[in-house]
Design a protein around this motif. Structure first.
Motif, short mmCIF file in Angstrom:
data_model
loop_
_atom_site.label_atom_id
_atom_site.label_comp_id
_atom_site.label_asym_id
_atom_site.label_seq_id
_atom_site.Cartn_x
_atom_site.Cartn_y
_atom_site.Cartn_z
N LEU A 189 65.96 -87.96 -9.55
CA LEU A 189 64.74 -87.21 -9.83
C LEU A 189 64.95 -86.22 -10.96
O LEU A 189 64.13 -86.09 -11.85
N THR A 205 56.25 -87.46 -6.36
CA THR A 205 56.64 -86.07 -6.61
C THR A 205 55.41 -85.25 -6.94
O THR A 205 54.45 -85.75 -7.53
N THR A 242 57.26 -80.97 -9.58
CA THR A 242 58.68 -80.88 -9.92
C THR A 242 58.94 -80.38 -11.34
O THR A 242 59.98 -79.79 -11.60
N LEU A 269 63.55 -77.64 -3.25
CA LEU A 269 62.73 -78.84 -3.38
C LEU A 269 62.46 -79.33 -1.97
O LEU A 269 63.39 -79.54 -1.19
N LEU A 324 59.06 -83.79 -2.94
CA LEU A 324 59.50 -85.16 -3.15
C LEU A 324 59.30 -85.91 -1.85
O LEU A 324 59.79 -85.49 -0.79
N TYR A 358 59.53 -89.98 -0.23
CA TYR A 358 60.00 -91.31 -0.58
C TYR A 358 60.01 -92.22 0.64
O TYR A 358 60.06 -91.76 1.77
#
Length: 109
Positions: A30, A55, A58, A67, A95, A97
Motif C-alpha cells: 500500500l 483504501t 491514505t 492506519l 484499508l 481487503y
C-alpha cells in the motif's frame, strides 16, 4: 478432547500468522502505491496473487498516524464492513481487503 483442542489451537495460530504476514505485505505494498484520497476498490499483486483492496484517505495520512485495517473473517468479503467504514474513515485512513479466496481476491494455491 485435548487432541482436538490442540489441532484447533494450532489451526488458529497458523491462521493468525498467515493473517499477520498477509496484513504486513498488504501494508507494505500500500505504501508503495500512489493512491488518491478517493481511491476506488481495486486489485493489487501480493506474492503473485491478486488481492482485492479498498483504501480511503491514505494519501492524506500523516507521519505516525495509525492506519485502520479491516480484515473480514468467516468467509465474508470486505463489503461486510460497509455499515461502519465511513464512520471509521472519519477517524483516519482506512484499508479494507479480502483475504485470499474470499470475495474478489484470488485463492491460495
Amino acid at each position: 478432547m485435548i487432541q482436538d483442542s490442540s489441532i484447533w489451537v494450532v489451526s488458529c495460530i497458523g491462521n493468525l500468522i498467515f493473517a499477520l504476514t498477509l496484513r504486513a505485505n498488504i501494508i507494505m505494498v500500500l505504501f508503495t502505491l500512489s493512491v488518491s484520497s478517493n481511491a476506488q476498490p481495486r486489485h493489487i499483486q501480493i506474492d503473485g496473487r491478486k488481492v482485492w483492496v479498498h483504501t480511503i484517505g491514505t494519501s492524506e495520512r500523516q507521519p505516525g498516524q495509525p492506519l485502520l485495517v479491516f480484515e473480514s473473517g468467516l468467509g465474508t468479503p470486505l463489503d461486510h464492513w460497509d455499515p461502519i467504514v465511513e464512520g471509521a474513515a472519519a477517524l483516519g485512513p482506512v484499508l479494507l481487503y479480502d483475504r485470499p479466496g474470499i470475495g474478489k481476491s484470488e485463492p491460495d494455491d
